[in-house]
Design an enzyme around this catalytic site. Sequence first.
Site, mmCIF file in Angstrom:
data_model
loop_
_atom_site.group_PDB
_atom_site.id
_atom_site.type_symbol
_atom_site.label_atom_id
_atom_site.label_comp_id
_atom_site.label_asym_id
_atom_site.label_seq_id
_atom_site.Cartn_x
_atom_site.Cartn_y
_atom_site.Cartn_z
ATOM 1 N N HIS A 146 0.849 -1.193 0.000
ATOM 2 C CA HIS A 146 0.000 0.000 0.000
ATOM 3 C C HIS A 146 0.885 1.244 0.000
ATOM 4 O O HIS A 146 2.117 1.142 0.131
ATOM 5 C CB HIS A 146 -0.952 -0.002 1.195
ATOM 6 C CG HIS A 146 -0.285 0.107 2.529
ATOM 7 N ND1 HIS A 146 0.569 -0.859 3.024
ATOM 8 C CD2 HIS A 146 -0.327 1.076 3.482
ATOM 9 C CE1 HIS A 146 1.002 -0.503 4.221
ATOM 10 N NE2 HIS A 146 0.483 0.681 4.514
ATOM 11 N N HIS B 56 1.506 3.869 1.993
ATOM 12 C CA HIS B 56 2.032 4.602 3.134
ATOM 13 C C HIS B 56 3.550 4.574 3.007
ATOM 14 O O HIS B 56 4.142 3.539 2.680
ATOM 15 C CB HIS B 56 1.572 3.994 4.458
ATOM 16 C CG HIS B 56 0.199 4.448 4.853
ATOM 17 N ND1 HIS B 56 -0.573 3.773 5.777
ATOM 18 C CD2 HIS B 56 -0.551 5.508 4.451
ATOM 19 C CE1 HIS B 56 -1.735 4.412 5.924
ATOM 20 N NE2 HIS B 56 -1.741 5.463 5.129
ATOM 21 N N ASP C 113 6.221 4.345 4.730
ATOM 22 C CA ASP C 113 7.129 3.378 5.333
ATOM 23 C C ASP C 113 7.139 2.038 4.605
ATOM 24 O O ASP C 113 7.885 1.130 4.984
ATOM 25 C CB ASP C 113 6.794 3.176 6.818
ATOM 26 C CG ASP C 113 5.342 2.805 7.063
ATOM 27 O OD1 ASP C 113 4.457 3.473 6.501
ATOM 28 O OD2 ASP C 113 5.094 1.864 7.835
ATOM 29 N N HIS C 114 6.323 1.930 3.558
ATOM 30 C CA HIS C 114 6.289 0.693 2.783
ATOM 31 C C HIS C 114 6.836 0.859 1.370
ATOM 32 O O HIS C 114 6.954 -0.124 0.650
ATOM 33 C CB HIS C 114 4.863 0.140 2.740
ATOM 34 C CG HIS C 114 4.373 -0.289 4.087
ATOM 35 N ND1 HIS C 114 4.384 -1.598 4.514
ATOM 36 C CD2 HIS C 114 3.894 0.439 5.125
ATOM 37 C CE1 HIS C 114 3.914 -1.657 5.755
ATOM 38 N NE2 HIS C 114 3.620 -0.431 6.148
ATOM 39 N N HIS D 216 -7.500 -1.405 5.969
ATOM 40 C CA HIS D 216 -6.663 -0.360 6.547
ATOM 41 C C HIS D 216 -7.252 1.002 6.203
ATOM 42 O O HIS D 216 -8.302 1.097 5.563
ATOM 43 C CB HIS D 216 -5.232 -0.513 6.022
ATOM 44 C CG HIS D 216 -4.203 0.267 6.780
ATOM 45 N ND1 HIS D 216 -4.173 0.308 8.158
ATOM 46 C CD2 HIS D 216 -3.172 1.042 6.356
ATOM 47 C CE1 HIS D 216 -3.164 1.069 8.543
ATOM 48 N NE2 HIS D 216 -2.549 1.535 7.469
ATOM 49 N N ASP E 298 -0.244 -3.950 7.930
ATOM 50 C CA ASP E 298 -1.090 -2.763 7.970
ATOM 51 C C ASP E 298 -2.550 -3.115 7.702
ATOM 52 O O ASP E 298 -3.136 -2.764 6.682
ATOM 53 C CB ASP E 298 -0.596 -1.712 6.971
ATOM 54 C CG ASP E 298 0.566 -0.912 7.534
ATOM 55 O OD1 ASP E 298 1.426 -1.533 8.181
ATOM 56 O OD2 ASP E 298 0.615 0.313 7.338
ATOM 57 N N HIS F 88 5.867 -5.460 12.316
ATOM 58 C CA HIS F 88 5.303 -4.113 12.196
ATOM 59 C C HIS F 88 5.013 -3.530 13.583
ATOM 60 O O HIS F 88 3.965 -2.951 13.831
ATOM 61 C CB HIS F 88 4.035 -4.129 11.330
ATOM 62 C CG HIS F 88 3.649 -2.775 10.806
ATOM 63 N ND1 HIS F 88 2.739 -1.965 11.451
ATOM 64 C CD2 HIS F 88 4.047 -2.081 9.723
ATOM 65 C CE1 HIS F 88 2.594 -0.845 10.776
ATOM 66 N NE2 HIS F 88 3.380 -0.878 9.716
#
Length: 310
Positions: free
Chosen positions: A62, A64, A66-67, A142, A212, A270
């Site tokens: 996805h 976000h 941090d990914h 999410h 997530d 995570h």
Amino acid sequence: MPFELTILGSSSAIPTSERYPTAQVLNALGRFFLIDCGEGTQIQIRRQKIGFGKIKHIFISHLHGDHFYGLIGLISTFNLLGLKNDIHIYSASELKDLIQPQLDYLRGDMQFKVIFHPLNFKKPQRIYTDKSVEVFSFPLKHSVPVCGFLFREIQKKPNIKKEVVKKYNIPIANIKTIKDGAGFETKEGEFLTHEELTIPPATPRSYAFCTDTALHLPAVEIIKGADLLYHEATFTEEMKEQAKKTYHSTALDAAKMAHAAGAKKLLLGHFSNRYDQFETFVAEAKTLFENTEEAVDGQTYTVLKEPQSK
């Protein structure tokens, strides 16, 4: 052939001194799949001595940061190393627009293409297959659209019992049909069943990645029987209201998924940077699902092949 997962990052949005944001590499029968690509991913790949040239397929769950914030740096490194293999990225369609301006600066020098494959966030979808491995995406729950991934060996055909072939002088031309399920009639009129002629293949190994996401039991049908399940556990139960508010899971939620799916092993990751000790995560999950471990950056988890039935 190996089927093993190396954790490159197991922290949540904010990295810590010991944990990087989400990233991991699955070596599935010699195919190296990068799953998510948080900041510092290329550093971790180097530390784990994983050849950059082996990575040709990248799965982004996805959008976000941090990914995927490590993605352009990794692609730049591929370019500086002079790699020529095309890179396939499986992600939300918007990712291409987000990083295209940065790719444009590299385009004149790049000897490979970056090929984007949009994910379906509404239903499960097979997104990759070859003769030995297949990969499925499936929706999770999410604050933004997110997919989990299932990596699975393709079922091999049964092995022929060599001693039976020799004993009954079975022609080579019949081997394929026997592997496909047929039996065989000898010259003397004796009929040998498919089961008598073959040894069942080993059970296909599988790995499921769920990050997530709030607890999302509909995904159980997709990941059922997974040998190894990585599931986010951002919080423990004392912060379950925060988990609910932010569409994340607790360690107990992860255990519920593993239990419902009949997974063989659960790997928690995570983790929120609120925590610096993770024994409570594992202990909480073990109240429902005993075979649980915490993901540790730099550690490799191997899924062994089950012996063939005789």
